[in-house]
Write a protein that holds these residues in place. Structure first.
Motif, PDB file in Angstrom:
ATOM      1  N   ILE A  83       0.866  -1.182  -0.086  1.00 54.37           N
ATOM      2  CA  ILE A  83      -0.114  -0.121  -0.057  1.00 54.37           C
ATOM      3  C   ILE A  83       0.949   1.196   0.091  1.00 54.37           C
ATOM      4  N   GLY A  84       0.674   2.053  -1.118  1.00 53.51           N
ATOM      5  CA  GLY A  84       1.520   3.190  -1.216  1.00 53.51           C
ATOM      6  C   GLY A  84       2.542   3.160  -2.231  1.00 53.51           C
ATOM      7  N   GLY A 110       5.180   5.547  -2.997  1.00 53.68           N
ATOM      8  CA  GLY A 110       6.300   6.405  -2.786  1.00 53.68           C
ATOM      9  C   GLY A 110       7.768   5.894  -3.132  1.00 53.68           C
ATOM     10  N   ALA A 151       9.374   4.288  -0.734  1.00 52.18           N
ATOM     11  CA  ALA A 151       9.313   2.948  -0.072  1.00 52.18           C
ATOM     12  C   ALA A 151       8.655   1.996  -0.427  1.00 52.18           C
ATOM     13  N   GLY A 202      -2.843   4.666  -4.149  1.00 46.11           N
ATOM     14  CA  GLY A 202      -3.442   5.831  -3.476  1.00 46.11           C
ATOM     15  C   GLY A 202      -3.678   7.247  -4.064  1.00 46.11           C
ATOM     16  N   GLN A 210      -1.896   9.795  -3.934  1.00 50.48           N
ATOM     17  CA  GLN A 210      -0.937  10.608  -4.433  1.00 50.48           C
ATOM     18  C   GLN A 210       0.062   9.542  -5.278  1.00 50.48           C
ATOM     19  N   PRO A 211      -0.045   9.204  -6.358  1.00 48.17           N
ATOM     20  CA  PRO A 211       0.739   8.311  -7.114  1.00 48.17           C
ATOM     21  C   PRO A 211       2.286   8.919  -7.181  1.00 48.17           C
ATOM     22  N   GLN A 235       5.283  11.980  -2.039  1.00 46.26           N
ATOM     23  CA  GLN A 235       5.615  13.454  -1.795  1.00 46.26           C
ATOM     24  C   GLN A 235       6.530  14.040  -2.696  1.00 46.26           C
ATOM     25  N   VAL A 252      15.534  17.939  -6.902  1.00 47.32           N
ATOM     26  CA  VAL A 252      16.232  16.939  -5.744  1.00 47.32           C
ATOM     27  C   VAL A 252      17.653  16.761  -6.061  1.00 47.32           C
ATOM     28  N   ASN A 309      19.840  15.485  -3.747  1.00 47.39           N
ATOM     29  CA  ASN A 309      20.519  14.335  -2.760  1.00 47.39           C
ATOM     30  C   ASN A 309      20.089  12.850  -3.061  1.00 47.39           C
ATOM     31  N   THR A 341      -7.209   3.408  -3.703  1.00 46.73           N
ATOM     32  CA  THR A 341      -7.169   3.681  -2.431  1.00 46.73           C
ATOM     33  C   THR A 341      -7.591   2.795  -1.580  1.00 46.73           C
ATOM     34  N   CYS A 350       7.480   0.418   5.998  1.00 45.23           N
ATOM     35  CA  CYS A 350       8.641   1.048   5.514  1.00 45.23           C
ATOM     36  C   CYS A 350       8.484   2.702   5.027  1.00 45.23           C
ATOM     37  N   ASP A 383       8.420   6.684   5.417  1.00 45.65           N
ATOM     38  CA  ASP A 383       7.966   7.709   6.533  1.00 45.65           C
ATOM     39  C   ASP A 383       6.845   7.437   7.413  1.00 45.65           C
ATOM     40  N   ALA A 433      14.095  10.521   1.049  1.00 48.00           N
ATOM     41  CA  ALA A 433      13.480   9.501  -0.222  1.00 48.00           C
ATOM     42  C   ALA A 433      14.602   8.330  -0.120  1.00 48.00           C
ATOM     43  N   VAL A 434      15.379   8.374   0.299  1.00 49.77           N
ATOM     44  CA  VAL A 434      16.639   7.481   0.237  1.00 49.77           C
ATOM     45  C   VAL A 434      16.548   6.578   1.529  1.00 49.77           C
TER      46      VAL A 434
END
Ligand SMILES: Cc1cc2nc3c(=O)[nH]c(=O)nc-3n(C[C@H](O)[C@H](O)[C@H](O)COP(=O)(O)OP(=O)(O)OC[C@H]3O[C@@H](n4cnc5c(N)ncnc54)[C@H](O)[C@@H]3O)c2cc1C
Length: 325
Positions: free
Chosen positions: A11-12, A14, A16, A36, A38-39, A42, A49, A51, A83, A281, A283, A292-293
């Motif tokens: 589920i999710g 991002g 992770a 969800g 927000q495919p 964040q 980006v 880093n 979702t 896993c 955030d 992100a990493v």
């Protein structure tokens, strides 16, 4: 209504969730990712980006997430536009989840990568100037404000840590707080007050972010004195909103162990929740690093532990079937 059955339900979508999917699909777990609202997560609402390892030049957050999704699909992940609105994990594996579409998802293991959203003030200019002077992450964006005057808004540990971190880039950092004392730990407050690059503005509420989203970006803040009601303007080029994060864990209330702030609790150093076969896993279980990493790293860990869990489960099922013959 369709039922989608898989060995590994994620589920999710991002960093992770997609990292878990890449490892899971390559290990033959037929990963399904429910994306969800927000495919891509964040990073799709940011621009530069700088880093994320592997890229010498600045890359764009939405582009990075498109690439991650393409990589996940390339190795066999199935992406679902849905979702999750309810989960059933009480009975152990297989775990069931219901989508907003009415579809049902069934997974032998469940990986939760629903992330966390920064809390915002909700005042004019905040959204339009986001990424153009307004940010919620000093670690992510502080570097872009080298030599500039910046403000941090908040009074807890995060705000003080963000202000201290920003002194690596700026000689002029102001912490703005709506009360006359901070909630942050004493040791952090001592470091803050002793720092020559940091000033504190007490009893000030940010009423508006000022500037031109199509031009030079943020130019300042409109402040209201919370005691006298007097209005003033504070000039700055960067403003970091640091009033906390909200993990997306509503679905799991009463079903999985959480801390006081709603983050999922995992066995230290692992992505294992208190329910065997359910992993968390990114955030949603990490209120400390929030990068992100690190999200991708814990996504990888979740997939590796999921694979071990499934191998044991399938061995036990095989033994039981043989014993029954
Ligand atoms: C403006 C901004 C700039 C940033 N810049 C950087 C940076 O430069 N470098 C860096 O390393 N980090 C940066 N970060 C932080 C980084 O984006 C996060 O740490 C990272 O995205 C966390 O990844 P995640 O996969 O845990 O969760 P998220 O990226 O939050 O993804 C969560 C996913 O879960 C899904 N979801 C939630 N609820 C459900 C549900 N009920 N059903 C299905 N799916 C659901 C969402 O749709 C989303 O796809 C930034 C963050 C922001 C907000």
């Amino acid at each position: 209504m369709a039922v989608h059955t898989t060995r590994m339900l994620i589920i999710g979508s991002g960093p992770a969730g997609l990292s878990a999917a890449i490892y899971g699909a390559r290990a033959g777990m037929q990963a399904i990712v429910v994306q969800g609202l927000q495919p891509g997560g964040q990073l799709t609402i940011t621009t530069d980006v700088e880093n994320y390892p592997g890229f010498r030049d600045v890359i764009q957050g939405p582009w990075l997430m498109q690439e991650m999704q393409a990589q996940a699909e390339h190795v066999g992940t199935r992406m679902m536009w849905d979702t999750i609105v309810d989960v059933d994990i009480a009975g152990g594996t297989p775990f069931r989840a219901r989508g907003d579409s009415g579809d049902e998802y069934v997974g032998d293991v469940l990986v939760i990568a629903t992330g966390a959203q920064a809390k915002w003030l909700g005042v004019p200019g905040e959204e339009t100037l986001s990424g153009k002077g307004v940010s919620a992450c000093a670690t992510c964006d502080g570097f872009f404000y080298r030599g500039k005057k910046v403000a941090v808004i908040g009074g807890g540990n995060t705000a003080v840590e963000e202000a201290l971190y920003l002194t690596n880039h700026s000689d002029d950092v102001t912490l703005i707080h709506r009360r006359d004392d901070l909630r942050a730990e004493k040791i952090l407050q001592d470091r803050l007050f002793a720092h020559p690059k940091i000033s504190v503005l007490w009893n000030q509420r940010v009423d508006e972010f000022l500037g031109d989203p199509m031009g030079g970006g943020l130019t300042g803040l409109k402040l209201i004195d919370t005691v006298s009601g007097q209005e003033s303007e504070f000039a700055c080029q960067g403003a970091f909103v640091a009033i906390g994060h909200a993990p997306a864990t509503e679905l799991f209330k009463g079903k999985l162990e959480m801390d006081d702030s709603g983050y999922l609790v995992v066995e230290p150093g692992t992505p294992k929740t208190n329910v065997p076969g359910v992993f968390a896993c990114g955030d949603v279980m990490d209120h400390t690093y929030r990068q992100a990493v690190t999200a991708a790293g814990t996504g990888c860990m979740a997939a590796l532990d999921a694979e071990r869990f499934l191998a044991t489960l399938e061995f036990v099922r095989h033994e039981a079937a043989q014993a029954a013959e």
